[in-house]
Scaffold this motif. Sequence first.
Motif, PDB file in Angstrom:
ATOM      1  N   LYS A   1      -2.781   2.877 -10.615  1.00 55.53           N
ATOM      2  CA  LYS A   1      -2.159   3.764  -9.626  1.00 55.53           C
ATOM      3  C   LYS A   1      -2.041   5.173 -10.178  1.00 55.53           C
ATOM      4  O   LYS A   1      -2.314   6.153  -9.489  1.00 55.53           O
ATOM      5  CB  LYS A   1      -0.768   3.244  -9.246  1.00 55.53           C
ATOM      6  N   GLU A   2      -1.617   5.261 -11.441  1.00 52.62           N
ATOM      7  CA  GLU A   2      -1.452   6.575 -12.055  1.00 52.62           C
ATOM      8  C   GLU A   2      -2.809   7.269 -12.194  1.00 52.62           C
ATOM      9  O   GLU A   2      -2.925   8.472 -11.946  1.00 52.62           O
ATOM     10  CB  GLU A   2      -0.772   6.418 -13.420  1.00 52.62           C
TER      11      GLU A   2
ATOM     12  N   SER B   1       0.830  -1.203   0.000  1.00 48.73           N
ATOM     13  CA  SER B   1       0.000   0.000   0.000  1.00 48.73           C
ATOM     14  C   SER B   1       0.865   1.254   0.000  1.00 48.73           C
ATOM     15  O   SER B   1       2.001   1.257   0.453  1.00 48.73           O
ATOM     16  CB  SER B   1      -0.967   0.016   1.172  1.00 48.73           C
ATOM     17  N   THR B   2       0.264   2.290  -0.536  1.00 50.52           N
ATOM     18  CA  THR B   2       0.950   3.562  -0.644  1.00 50.52           C
ATOM     19  C   THR B   2       0.555   4.421   0.543  1.00 50.52           C
ATOM     20  O   THR B   2      -0.628   4.574   0.814  1.00 50.52           O
ATOM     21  CB  THR B   2       0.520   4.269  -1.936  1.00 50.52           C
TER      22      THR B   2
ATOM     23  N   THR C   1       2.134  14.697  -9.560  1.00 51.33           N
ATOM     24  CA  THR C   1       1.787  13.657  -8.604  1.00 51.33           C
ATOM     25  C   THR C   1       2.870  13.548  -7.533  1.00 51.33           C
ATOM     26  O   THR C   1       4.058  13.619  -7.835  1.00 51.33           O
ATOM     27  CB  THR C   1       1.617  12.301  -9.303  1.00 51.33           C
TER      28      THR C   1
ATOM     29  N   PRO D   1       0.338  -0.362 -12.338  1.00 49.70           N
ATOM     30  CA  PRO D   1       0.793   1.024 -12.481  1.00 49.70           C
ATOM     31  C   PRO D   1      -0.212   1.906 -13.202  1.00 49.70           C
ATOM     32  O   PRO D   1      -0.302   3.101 -12.901  1.00 49.70           O
ATOM     33  CB  PRO D   1       2.092   0.901 -13.289  1.00 49.70           C
TER      34      PRO D   1
ATOM     35  N   GLY E   1      -5.318   6.957 -10.225  1.00 46.73           N
ATOM     36  CA  GLY E   1      -5.662   7.459  -8.901  1.00 46.73           C
ATOM     37  C   GLY E   1      -4.871   8.703  -8.551  1.00 46.73           C
ATOM     38  O   GLY E   1      -5.424   9.686  -8.064  1.00 46.73           O
ATOM     39  N   ASN E   2      -3.573   8.677  -8.837  1.00 44.65           N
ATOM     40  CA  ASN E   2      -2.734   9.805  -8.451  1.00 44.65           C
ATOM     41  C   ASN E   2      -3.044  11.063  -9.239  1.00 44.65           C
ATOM     42  O   ASN E   2      -2.953  12.165  -8.723  1.00 44.65           O
ATOM     43  CB  ASN E   2      -1.259   9.446  -8.625  1.00 44.65           C
ATOM     44  N   GLN E   3      -3.389  10.899 -10.517  1.00 46.85           N
ATOM     45  CA  GLN E   3      -3.724  12.092 -11.294  1.00 46.85           C
ATOM     46  C   GLN E   3      -5.177  12.510 -11.065  1.00 46.85           C
ATOM     47  O   GLN E   3      -5.683  13.407 -11.736  1.00 46.85           O
ATOM     48  CB  GLN E   3      -3.450  11.866 -12.781  1.00 46.85           C
TER      49      GLN E   3
ATOM     50  N   GLN F   1       6.269   1.398  -5.019  1.00 47.82           N
ATOM     51  CA  GLN F   1       5.221   2.418  -4.985  1.00 47.82           C
ATOM     52  C   GLN F   1       4.686   2.738  -6.372  1.00 47.82           C
ATOM     53  O   GLN F   1       3.699   3.454  -6.520  1.00 47.82           O
ATOM     54  CB  GLN F   1       5.762   3.704  -4.349  1.00 47.82           C
ATOM     55  N   LEU F   2       5.363   2.235  -7.406  1.00 51.37           N
ATOM     56  CA  LEU F   2       4.959   2.586  -8.765  1.00 51.37           C
ATOM     57  C   LEU F   2       4.344   1.425  -9.506  1.00 51.37           C
ATOM     58  O   LEU F   2       3.488   1.595 -10.356  1.00 51.37           O
ATOM     59  CB  LEU F   2       6.181   3.063  -9.562  1.00 51.37           C
TER      60      LEU F   2
ATOM     61  N   ASN G   1       3.877  11.015  -5.613  1.00 50.54           N
ATOM     62  CA  ASN G   1       4.813   9.892  -5.581  1.00 50.54           C
ATOM     63  C   ASN G   1       5.976  10.129  -6.525  1.00 50.54           C
ATOM     64  O   ASN G   1       7.118   9.838  -6.216  1.00 50.54           O
ATOM     65  CB  ASN G   1       4.104   8.552  -5.831  1.00 50.54           C
ATOM     66  N   ARG G   2       5.685  10.739  -7.678  1.00 50.55           N
ATOM     67  CA  ARG G   2       6.746  11.028  -8.636  1.00 50.55           C
ATOM     68  C   ARG G   2       7.682  12.106  -8.092  1.00 50.55           C
ATOM     69  O   ARG G   2       8.901  12.010  -8.249  1.00 50.55           O
ATOM     70  CB  ARG G   2       6.142  11.503  -9.949  1.00 50.55           C
TER      71      ARG G   2
ATOM     72  N   SER H   1      -0.859  19.617 -12.615  1.00 51.09           N
ATOM     73  CA  SER H   1      -0.719  19.050 -11.282  1.00 51.09           C
ATOM     74  C   SER H   1       0.372  18.000 -11.334  1.00 51.09           C
ATOM     75  O   SER H   1       0.500  17.278 -12.319  1.00 51.09           O
ATOM     76  CB  SER H   1      -2.042  18.444 -10.817  1.00 51.09           C
TER      77      SER H   1
ATOM     78  N   LYS I   1      -6.950  12.144 -19.682  1.00 51.73           N
ATOM     79  CA  LYS I   1      -7.577  13.214 -18.906  1.00 51.73           C
ATOM     80  C   LYS I   1      -7.993  14.354 -19.837  1.00 51.73           C
ATOM     81  O   LYS I   1      -9.105  14.867 -19.754  1.00 51.73           O
ATOM     82  CB  LYS I   1      -6.563  13.722 -17.880  1.00 51.73           C
TER      83      LYS I   1
ATOM     84  N   MET J   1       2.044   9.930   0.093  1.00 55.43           N
ATOM     85  CA  MET J   1       2.617   9.732  -1.238  1.00 55.43           C
ATOM     86  C   MET J   1       1.553   9.635  -2.323  1.00 55.43           C
ATOM     87  O   MET J   1       1.869   9.502  -3.496  1.00 55.43           O
ATOM     88  CB  MET J   1       3.461   8.466  -1.264  1.00 55.43           C
TER      89      MET J   1
ATOM     90  N   GLY K   1      -1.989  11.003  -4.411  1.00 52.45           N
ATOM     91  CA  GLY K   1      -2.591  12.261  -4.819  1.00 52.45           C
ATOM     92  C   GLY K   1      -1.603  13.144  -5.551  1.00 52.45           C
ATOM     93  O   GLY K   1      -0.509  12.715  -5.894  1.00 52.45           O
ATOM     94  N   SER K   2      -2.013  14.372  -5.784  1.00 48.25           N
ATOM     95  CA  SER K   2      -1.122  15.232  -6.549  1.00 48.25           C
ATOM     96  C   SER K   2      -1.147  16.653  -6.027  1.00 48.25           C
ATOM     97  O   SER K   2      -2.078  17.088  -5.355  1.00 48.25           O
ATOM     98  CB  SER K   2      -1.495  15.198  -8.026  1.00 48.25           C
TER      99      SER K   2
ATOM    100  N   GLN L   1       2.349   7.964 -17.110  1.00 47.97           N
ATOM    101  CA  GLN L   1       2.054   9.380 -16.883  1.00 47.97           C
ATOM    102  C   GLN L   1       1.461  10.065 -18.110  1.00 47.97           C
ATOM    103  O   GLN L   1       0.424  10.711 -18.038  1.00 47.97           O
ATOM    104  CB  GLN L   1       3.338  10.103 -16.488  1.00 47.97           C
TER     105      GLN L   1
ATOM    106  N   ASP M   1      -3.529  -2.717  -4.025  1.00 48.20           N
ATOM    107  CA  ASP M   1      -4.240  -1.933  -3.034  1.00 48.20           C
ATOM    108  C   ASP M   1      -5.434  -1.315  -3.768  1.00 48.20           C
ATOM    109  O   ASP M   1      -5.274  -0.426  -4.595  1.00 48.20           O
ATOM    110  CB  ASP M   1      -3.266  -0.858  -2.537  1.00 48.20           C
TER     111      ASP M   1
END
Lengths: 531, 425
Positions: free
Chosen positions: B237-238, A359-360, A377, B234, B240-242, A448-449, A379-380, A375, B212, A364, A366-367, B205, B265
């Motif tokens: 995950k990306e 899990s993250t 991110t 990945p 979610g993060n973006q 994490q990636l 983690n990056r 925006s 998007k 780490m 979100g952005s 990315q 996760d």
Amino acid sequence: MSTSFADAIDEGNTVLSFPELVASLTTKKFDEKAVIIKKIQESEHPQSLIILSKLLDGKIYYKKDDKTVVIADITKKTASIINASTGEPLGQTTKKKLKKVGINNKLRRALNSSIAQLSLNNEDPKIRKSAVVEMFKNMDDEMSSILQKQLGVEKNKHVIKTLETAISINQLKSSVHDDKLQAIESLSNSLYPEVRVALNQLEKNLSTSPQTSQTLTLIETTQNSLKKIESRVGIYKQIENIFFGISLGSVLLLIAVGLAITFGVMGVINMAHGEMLMLGAYTTYIIQLLLPNHIEYSILISIPTAFIFTGLVGIGIERGVIRFLYGRPLETLLATFGISLILQQAVRTLISPQNRAVSTPEWMSGSLDINPALSLTYNRLYIIIFALLVLAGLMLLLNKSKFGLQVRAVTQNRSMAKAMGIKTDWVDAFTFGLGSGIAGIAGVALSQLTNVGPNLGQAYIIDSFMVVVFGGVGNLWGTLFGAMTLGIANKFLEPSMGAVLAKIIVLVFIILFIQKRPRGMFALKGRSADN
Amino acid sequence: MKKLSLWSVLCVAMIAWSSSAFSDTIKVGVLHSLSGTMAISETTLKDTVLMMVEEQNKAGGLLGKQLEAVVVDPASDWPLFAEKMRELVEVHKVDVIFGCWTSVSRKSVLPVVEELNGLLFYPVQYEGEESSKNVFYTGASPNQQAIPAVDYLMDGGVERWVLAGTDYVYPRTTNKILESYLKLKGVDEKDIMINYTPFSHSDWQTIVSDIKQFGSAGKKTAVVSTINGDANVPFYKELGNQGLSAEDIPVVAFSVGEEELSGIDTAPLVGHLAAWNYFQSAESEENDSFIEAWQAFIGNEDRVTNDPMEATYIGFKMWAEAVSKAGTTEVDKVRPAMYGLEVPNLTGGTAVMNTNHHLSKPVLIGEIQDDGQFEIVWSTDGEVKGDAWTDYLPESAVIVSDWADPAINCGNFNTETKKCSGQNY
């Protein structure tokens, strides 16, 4: 309860008490739930916001026996529950006795908009702002007048700006020419995608309506506003692209820097490098397994643990296999390839052939929103910083410490170093351990990636050799510039050519480059280059 | 009592073992990768077949004989699949084979299984455009997965489409079918974005950022994902993060099931969709007892079940029934006995084997939940008949497969020229 609720809707008798509303969430029909959500929002009960946001998080359950709707906090098999409509704690129960109130994407959209309306007066300006942004999608006159009122009491300047944007979006639909014109002009500074959509829509509508001088000015202003927005978005797109390139470059740097030691400095063609990455990633998984309640810090603990663990494995490999094969590159290649297969299958047998979930941590994900068009991110961002720190630390170690001096001495002239009393055997072992340990740290970052599974290393081994060879064997600066060049080149080629072709072109480029400069970008000069 | 039954099982097993020495067992070949990249998915299916064999033996075997599983490991190496297939049929003399996952491995064993007249059950969803005399396809064909998923999204108001896939035969064919289907439904070329990525792509990315942007044009957008295997984690995950959530741009995937989710996760994935013929969360008695048996067999209460397992289950049950009906394990007698066979599927209906060697099964759409399970949000009214050749590509629309009709009796009959195209599959 759900049947009586359905009846109530049919009869137009919609006056249900708050507890009755909440109780009717147990219905299986998503359409009914949508109506209930709207009603819960409109009731403006103190529990409304809590219930709706918990419903969005999937924390609303009902008890199978008496159908009480509860907010449940589930850990493994037990659950502590709270009565949803009163907020009164109901103690502990087991997971088996509860049934979840399911939602689908349509309901999630409805929930988001309801929660946004209830959050307009939230204490946190960030939440107020995102609540207003949520409203952009469905602006009408009623909503606009609510926001007008809000504008009167709002103090935070960011929120005020967002409120004005929202009102302007609605104003685009106005029938008064001047209002419209003003709205178009004021929106030309906004980067929200919803604004572009609204302006594009307006332009389309205007071009089909009768061409009076008024509409012509409107069309022109709209086009100018759109042009202005597009050019700004274009600039941010380029910035974003550079960021993507640097972040890909920093991942390449991380995975290659360990190899830059074992292959670059020591000259060992180490095909098991990818598996060191994998072991590092598995260390993160195991740390999280051991400390399930400290996910936030698990990464920080994993970094030293992975370094030590993979470093020891590396030393073991060097002492057990590689030291007998120095100066025989082909045999080293085959032996390390064999080790990589053994390590992979060992993980498959001992842990599982399946991927493992890592899990993250919250900090780490979100952005970082710089503006609506750009925006970055988190983690990056962290990985870029981390990669540079690792590189800096390694350079310090090699250039400023006694151990670094010995490593350089041994790689430059082994017999002379031996004559000076350096234990070359142990320097070799520790150098290999250092390279492996750094690969382990990179593995923590990779966890994490991407997937943590037995095949993790395979995906990265080619890339890491590519970076080291391209950058120049034996030079850490070369590894840095090699990684960044490849990362940025890849990301600038990708949008126009697609990921597959971009990768091929980069490979062809490297082959041509190596033809011209066989020693890579930063070739070692002087006597040490002759080895 | 329990001890007694244990003893009796043991005795039966002893007898079975001793009789196997005289090769008086029915041999079931298992051709799934236990090492290499595909081990992640295929080991589960090997265990499923072993469980089914054990259950069948407990119930008295078949034709009065015990079943014996012969497991080989093709190690995710496609040419090795063909060799192992030959070994199973020629050396071990197996009567039936359950195996393969990737399309390329199936294509690799096809010539062998046809030459030796073997019998293969293929349990994974695939791109269609194939019907071999010696293969029964128990996974979904595109009209049992991709097309209904697109229909579902279209009903939900989606107007813009991203077709994202890994660069190989299954996504390419599926996307070709989907693209022509979408155009048939009046979707403009500009509203379709097609994107391919290499195997185990990990840097999403740019693509996510493109999606998007593509999705911010004011029309509701969805992603149809044929992204394979490891690349999914990945990718999600990306997403979610973006900040691309399922409410804004839902992703419907054809290769993500419970098994794949158990390695992720799932919190950022909640609400994204998958289309399958089976979900572990399906409510039926058959499913409950299947899950219970599986978790007991594997000795782990947390192990999940998935769609290819159901396909294996249905295939095995059908084969067993066909063998008892035919009274022999001879391929040429078992094959005709398969047609029209009905077996209860795990989602509460019945699966029927058609004469084109594909099943009729229901299609379900599920939303990912935070516990790694799916909430079924939509399903077809009844069973959908698997189509070997798609109706949405002009060159395939005229081709039918029928192995029972004596006038056709092939897997690729062209209804215009009235001819089979010559090749066997």
